[in-house]
Motif scaffolding. Structure first.
Motif, mmCIF file in Angstrom:
data_model
loop_
_atom_site.group_PDB
_atom_site.id
_atom_site.type_symbol
_atom_site.label_atom_id
_atom_site.label_comp_id
_atom_site.label_asym_id
_atom_site.label_seq_id
_atom_site.Cartn_x
_atom_site.Cartn_y
_atom_site.Cartn_z
ATOM 1 N N LEU A 562 0.924 -1.078 -0.017
ATOM 2 C CA LEU A 562 -0.033 0.070 0.065
ATOM 3 C C LEU A 562 0.923 1.127 0.091
ATOM 4 O O LEU A 562 1.952 1.129 0.730
ATOM 5 N N THR A 563 0.338 2.242 -0.780
ATOM 6 C CA THR A 563 1.255 3.573 -0.581
ATOM 7 C C THR A 563 0.242 4.675 -0.305
ATOM 8 O O THR A 563 -0.951 4.487 -0.509
ATOM 9 N N SER A 564 0.690 5.879 0.251
ATOM 10 C CA SER A 564 -0.300 6.885 0.537
ATOM 11 C C SER A 564 -0.425 7.908 -0.615
ATOM 12 O O SER A 564 -1.282 8.422 -0.710
ATOM 13 N N ALA A 565 0.628 7.575 -1.571
ATOM 14 C CA ALA A 565 0.464 8.420 -2.894
ATOM 15 C C ALA A 565 1.245 7.530 -4.026
ATOM 16 O O ALA A 565 1.947 6.870 -3.330
ATOM 17 N N PRO A 566 0.956 7.832 -5.080
ATOM 18 C CA PRO A 566 1.496 7.061 -6.134
ATOM 19 C C PRO A 566 2.945 7.285 -6.168
ATOM 20 O O PRO A 566 3.621 8.079 -5.865
ATOM 21 N N LEU A 567 3.761 5.887 -6.498
ATOM 22 C CA LEU A 567 5.186 5.998 -6.613
ATOM 23 C C LEU A 567 5.301 6.589 -8.015
ATOM 24 O O LEU A 567 4.484 6.892 -8.870
ATOM 25 N N THR A 568 6.653 7.022 -8.235
ATOM 26 C CA THR A 568 7.196 7.804 -9.061
ATOM 27 C C THR A 568 7.111 6.601 -10.213
ATOM 28 O O THR A 568 7.236 5.497 -10.215
ATOM 29 N N ASP A 569 7.434 7.145 -11.681
ATOM 30 C CA ASP A 569 7.383 6.392 -12.635
ATOM 31 C C ASP A 569 8.299 5.176 -12.700
ATOM 32 O O ASP A 569 8.437 4.011 -13.045
ATOM 33 N N ASP A 570 9.651 5.542 -12.056
ATOM 34 C CA ASP A 570 10.606 4.772 -11.593
ATOM 35 C C ASP A 570 10.471 3.987 -10.570
ATOM 36 O O ASP A 570 11.454 3.151 -9.858
ATOM 37 N N GLY A 571 9.177 3.833 -9.715
ATOM 38 C CA GLY A 571 9.042 2.972 -8.737
ATOM 39 C C GLY A 571 9.744 3.697 -7.409
ATOM 40 O O GLY A 571 9.886 2.653 -6.411
ATOM 41 N N LEU A 572 9.969 4.691 -7.280
ATOM 42 C CA LEU A 572 10.471 5.476 -6.313
ATOM 43 C C LEU A 572 9.435 6.164 -5.328
ATOM 44 O O LEU A 572 8.120 6.540 -5.866
ATOM 45 N N LEU A 573 9.713 6.160 -4.176
ATOM 46 C CA LEU A 573 8.827 6.938 -2.990
ATOM 47 C C LEU A 573 8.961 8.368 -3.057
ATOM 48 O O LEU A 573 9.818 8.752 -2.696
ATOM 49 N N PRO A 574 7.825 9.373 -3.529
ATOM 50 C CA PRO A 574 8.234 10.666 -3.499
ATOM 51 C C PRO A 574 8.138 11.346 -2.005
ATOM 52 O O PRO A 574 7.806 10.569 -1.275
ATOM 53 N N GLN A 575 8.386 12.630 -2.273
ATOM 54 C CA GLN A 575 8.351 13.205 -1.071
ATOM 55 C C GLN A 575 7.069 13.296 -0.284
ATOM 56 O O GLN A 575 5.942 13.261 -0.932
ATOM 57 N N ASP A 576 6.981 13.179 1.050
ATOM 58 C CA ASP A 576 5.701 13.424 1.744
ATOM 59 C C ASP A 576 4.655 12.007 1.474
ATOM 60 O O ASP A 576 3.318 12.223 1.335
ATOM 61 N N ALA A 577 5.314 10.955 1.203
ATOM 62 C CA ALA A 577 4.813 9.761 1.057
ATOM 63 C C ALA A 577 5.201 8.533 1.974
ATOM 64 O O ALA A 577 6.302 8.573 2.101
ATOM 65 N N SER A 578 4.244 7.555 2.330
ATOM 66 C CA SER A 578 4.767 6.476 3.072
ATOM 67 C C SER A 578 4.490 5.274 2.095
ATOM 68 O O SER A 578 3.502 5.214 1.215
ATOM 69 N N ALA A 579 4.818 4.106 2.476
ATOM 70 C CA ALA A 579 4.665 2.737 1.605
ATOM 71 C C ALA A 579 4.936 1.579 2.566
ATOM 72 O O ALA A 579 5.494 2.020 3.509
ATOM 73 N N TRP A 580 3.890 0.590 2.686
ATOM 74 C CA TRP A 580 4.037 -0.393 3.464
ATOM 75 C C TRP A 580 4.476 -1.560 2.465
ATOM 76 O O TRP A 580 3.985 -1.824 1.389
ATOM 77 N N LEU A 581 5.383 -2.313 2.844
ATOM 78 C CA LEU A 581 5.934 -3.412 2.165
ATOM 79 C C LEU A 581 5.880 -4.509 2.977
ATOM 80 O O LEU A 581 6.022 -4.679 4.115
ATOM 81 N N SER A 582 5.907 -5.893 2.163
ATOM 82 C CA SER A 582 6.448 -6.991 2.904
ATOM 83 C C SER A 582 7.734 -7.334 2.379
ATOM 84 O O SER A 582 8.133 -7.656 1.259
ATOM 85 N N LEU A 583 8.690 -7.450 3.287
ATOM 86 C CA LEU A 583 10.107 -7.697 2.972
ATOM 87 C C LEU A 583 10.504 -9.022 2.483
ATOM 88 O O LEU A 583 9.856 -10.013 3.098
ATOM 89 N N ARG A 584 11.156 -9.159 1.506
ATOM 90 C CA ARG A 584 11.473 -10.403 1.180
ATOM 91 C C ARG A 584 12.515 -11.230 1.987
ATOM 92 O O ARG A 584 13.272 -10.359 2.589
#
Ligand code: GLC
Length: 584
Positions: A562-584
Motif C-alpha cells: 500500500l502507498t499513501s500516494a502514487p510511486l514515481t514512474d521509476d518506482g520510487l517513493l516521492p516526498q511526503d509519502a509512505s509505503a508499506w511493504l512485505s520484505l522478502r
C-alpha cells in the motif's frame, strides 16, 4: 506468527476517541449524545477500530468541555441515561468493539455535591478536607496561599466568603481533590468499579500526573504549577508527577483492574518528562501512557524519528506498549498542522487565523499538502507496534476550524485569557462532525462562513437547536456520505489502512530500523527543514517507509502492499509519502 492474547487487546489496539457532545446528536438539542454513538457503531466497526474512548459524558456545567464532572456515576441528562450507556456498551461489544471511559480524578466540578458541601461547611471540617482549602497569606489572609497560575491563566486559588482559598489547577469551576483523604480514594475505587460493572473495558485517566500533592513546604512559590518544561525529573515537584501518585494507581490496579476478568487497563494522560513516563505505563500501574510526541512533532525527519524512538524506548522500559497520538480534543488537527509552514517551533500547534493575523504572521493553510502528509503520517503511525489513538474526524481528513467567532467559543482557554494575546484555543477541533452533505447550515449573509438551521446531518433535520459549535461551509466536502462514495477519500484510505493493519499485526512488538532509514543530510525537507527517510520493520517483515526529503527515495526489496500516494514512474517513493511493504 504469535497471535494476540485477547485479554491484552489494548496493547496494540486502534482506539477511536469520541468527543460525545460533538459526535452525533439524536435529539435535536445541538449536543451529541450517547444514542448518537450507538447509532454509529456500525460506522466505527466498518472503519476498523478496536475500541471507543468516550470523553466525559457526565453531568457538567461545561466549564471545561465536560472535564468538570458534577457526578462521576451518572450520564449528563442532555446526553442520555445509564440505560443508554448500557445499550451503547452492549451494542459496541456485540460489534467487537471495546469501551474506554474517561475518568477525571484530579478535580471535580464546583457543582459536585461534595464541593457544595465544602462551601457550606466550616474551615477545618471533614467536608473541606475532601478538597484543598487553605488560609491566605498577608495580614488579612487576602493574598492567595501561593502565587501559582492555573492552566488557563489567572490565579490557581479562589477565595470563598469566609476567607479561605481553594486550589484549582484548571478553572475556578474545577476544584482539586485532596488525594491524601482516604474518603476520596475510596470514592474513586467505587466509581471505577461502577463503570467496570457497566461494561467498561478500560479507562483514560485525565491529568494523571497531578493527583498527589505536597503543600507542606516552604518553596511552593518557586513553581509555576502546570508547566512541564521546567519540571524536575526526580518527583520533587510539589504538585506534578510526584512519586506518591503511583501509590494511588497501584491501589487501582490491585483493588479494581486486576479483580476483573479480563483485567481492565488504563491509559494515563500525563504530560511528564519522557524519562518518567514508564512509571505510569508499568503493569502494576495504569498500564499505558499517552505518548504525545507525534502531536508535538513538526513534519520533519528528525522530529518524527525522535518521536518514534521516544515512544519505543518508553515502551521497552515499562514492559508495556507505546501509544501513538496525532490529534485529540486538546491540540490542533494534524491535517492543519501539516498544512502550515513547518517552522521549528511548536507555536503553530496552537495557532489560529485570527491570532496569526494580529501577530503579523502568515496563516497559509496548504490543504492538499496537509492531506498528503496526513495520509503519509497515518501509515507511518499504523505500522508501529503499540496502540494508536484516532481522534473523531481525523478519518475524514478534517482541518482545524480556526475562525469560530469569539462569541461562539466555549473553551475556557481563550475566553479567560487576554484576547489580544490569546489563540482561539481548542474549539476548532471540537466542531460537530459532518455526516451528510445535505442539511447544510444556511448562511445569513454572503460572507457568513458558518450559517444556521442546518447541521450536515449532525442533528436530525429540522432540529430545534443549531450545533453547539458552528460548522463551516467547507465541512460539506468532508461529510461522511460524500467520502464514503469516493474511493480516494481520506475515509476510504483509513478503512484500507486499518484493514491491512489488522491483517499484518502480530503480538510481537519488536521493531527495527531498516538500512535505508537515514537523514538526507540536507535541508531538503518541508520548508527547508532537514529531510530523510524513516524506515522500520516489524518481526514478520511488515515494513513502513516514509520519505520527508524532496528527492524520491528507493524502496527496499519486497512486495509493495500500500502507498499513501502514487510511486514515481521509476518506482520510487516521492516526498511526503509512505509505503508499506512485505520484505522478502
Ligand atoms: C485534560 C483534558 C483537557 C482538560 C484538562 C482538565 O488535559 O484533556 O481537555 O481541559 O485535562 O481536565
Amino acid at each position: 506468527m504469535a497471535a494476540q492474547d485477547p485479554s491484552l487487546w489494548w496493547r496494540q489496539a486502534v482506539v477511536y476517541q469520541v468527543y460525545p457532545r460533538s459526535f452525533k446528536d439524536t435529539t435535536g438539542s445541538g449536543l451529541g449524545d450517547l444514542n448518537g454513538v450507538t447509532e454509529k457503531i456500525d460506522y466505527l466497526a466498518a472503519l476498523g477500530v478496536d475500541a471507543i474512548w468516550l470523553s466525559p459524558f457526565y453531568p457538567s456545567e461545561l466549564a471545561d468541555g465536560g472535564y468538570d464532572v458534577a457526578d462521576y456515576r451518572a450520564v449528563d441528562p442532555r446526553l442520555g441515561t445509564m440505560r443508554d450507556f448500557d445499550r451503547l456498551t452492549e451494542t459496541a461489544h456485540a460489534a467487537g468493539l471495546k469501551i474506554v471511559v474517561d475518568i477525571v480524578p484530579n478535580h471535580s466540578s464546583r457543582l459536585h455535591p461534595w464541593f457544595q458541601a465544602a462551601l457550606h461547611a466550616a474551615p477545618g471540617s471533614p467536608e473541606r478536607n475532601r478538597y484543598i482549602f487553605r488560609d491566605g497569606r498577608g495580614p488579612n489572609g487576602d493574598e492567595p496561599p501561593t502565587r501559582w497560575v492555573n492552566h488557563f491563566g489567572g490565579p490557581a486559588w479562589t477565595r470563598v466568603p469566609d476567607g479561605q482559598w481553594y486550589l484549582h489547577m484548571f478553572t475556578k469551576e474545577q476544584p482539586d481533590f485532596n488525594w491524601d483523604n482516604r474518603e476520596v480514594r475510596e470514592d474513586f475505587l467505587t466509581t471505577l468499579r461502577f463503570w467496570c460493572d457497566h461494561g467498561a473495558d478500560g479507562f483514560r485517566v485525565d491529568v494523571a500526573q497531578a493527583l498527589a500533592k505536597d503543600l507542606n513546604r516552604d518553596d511552593l512559590d518557586d513553581y509555576g504549577v502546570m508547566s512541564t518544561n521546567d519540571m524536575p525529573a526526580d518527583g520533587s515537584h510539589p504538585v506534578l508527577d510526584r512519586d506518591e501518585v503511583h501509590d494511588i494507581y497501584h491501589e487501582w490496579r490491585r483493588e479494581v483492574f486486576n479483580r476483573y476478568d479480563p483485567p481492565r487497563f488504563a491509559v494515563a494522560e500525563a504530560w511528564v518528562r519522557p524519562e518518567r513516563q514508564y512509571l505510569y505505563a508499568s503493569p502494576d500501574d495504569l498500564g499505558q501512557i499517552f505518548n504525545f510526541e507525534f502531536a508535538k512533532a513538526d513534519w520533519t525527519y528528525p522530529a518524527m524519528k525522535a518521536a518514534i524512538a521516544e515512544g519505543l524506548a518508553c515502551a521497552e522500559r515499562s514492559g508495556s506498549t507505546s501509544t501513538w497520538v496525532m490529534s485529540n480534543h486538546d491540540v490542533h488537527r494534524h491535517a492543519t498542522r501539516y498544512a502550515l509552514p513547518q517552522v521549528p517551533t511548536h507555536e503553530y500547534h496552537q495557532i489560529s487565523a485570527d491570532w496569526a493575523l494580529r501577530m503579523g504572521r502568515t496563516y497559509v493553510e496548504n490543504r492538499p499538502l496537509g492531506t498528503r502528509r496526513a495520509r503519509a503520517a497515518l501509515m507511518l503511525e499504523m505500522a508501529l507496534p503499540g496502540s494508536a489513538y484516532v481522534y473523531q474526524g481525523e478519518e475524514l481528513g478534517l482541518f482545524e476550524v480556526p475562525d469560530i467567532p469569539w462569541d461562539r467559543l466555549e473553551d475556557p482557554w481563550p475566553l479567560r485569557s487576554d484576547r489580544e494575546e490569546s489563540t482561539k484555543g481548542r474549539d476548532g477541533c471540537r466542531v460537530p462532525l459532518p455526516w451528510t452533505a445535505a442539511d447544510a447550515p444556511v448562511p445569513e449573509h454572503p460572507n457568513d462562513q458558518f450559517g444556521s438551521h442546518g447541521s450536515f446531518g449532525f442533528s436530525p433535520a429540522g432540529a430545534a437547536s443549531d450545533p453547539h459549535l458552528p460548522q463551516p461551509k467547507w465541512f460539506k466536502d468532508f461529510a461522511v456520505d460524500v467520502e464514503s462514495d469516493d474511493p480516494q477519500s481520506m475515509l476510504n484510505f483509513y478503512r484500507r489502512v486499518l484493514a491491512l493493519r489488522h491483517r499484518l499485526q502480530t503480538a510481537d512488538t519488536s521493531c527495527r530500523w531498516l538500512d535505508c532509514d537515514a537523514p538526507s543530510g540536507l535541508n531538503d525537507g518541508a520548508d527547508g527543514q532537514p529531510g530523510g527517510v524513516i524506515a522500520y520493520a516489524r518481526e514478520n517483515g511488515w515494513a513502513c517507509v516514509t520519505n520527508f526529503a524532496s528527492k524520491p527515495a528507493a524502496l527496499p526489496g519486497g512486495e509493495v502492499l500500500l502507498t499513501s500516494a502514487p510511486l514515481t514512474d521509476d518506482g520510487l517513493l516521492p516526498q511526503d509519502a509512505s509505503a508499506w511493504l512485505s520484505l522478502r
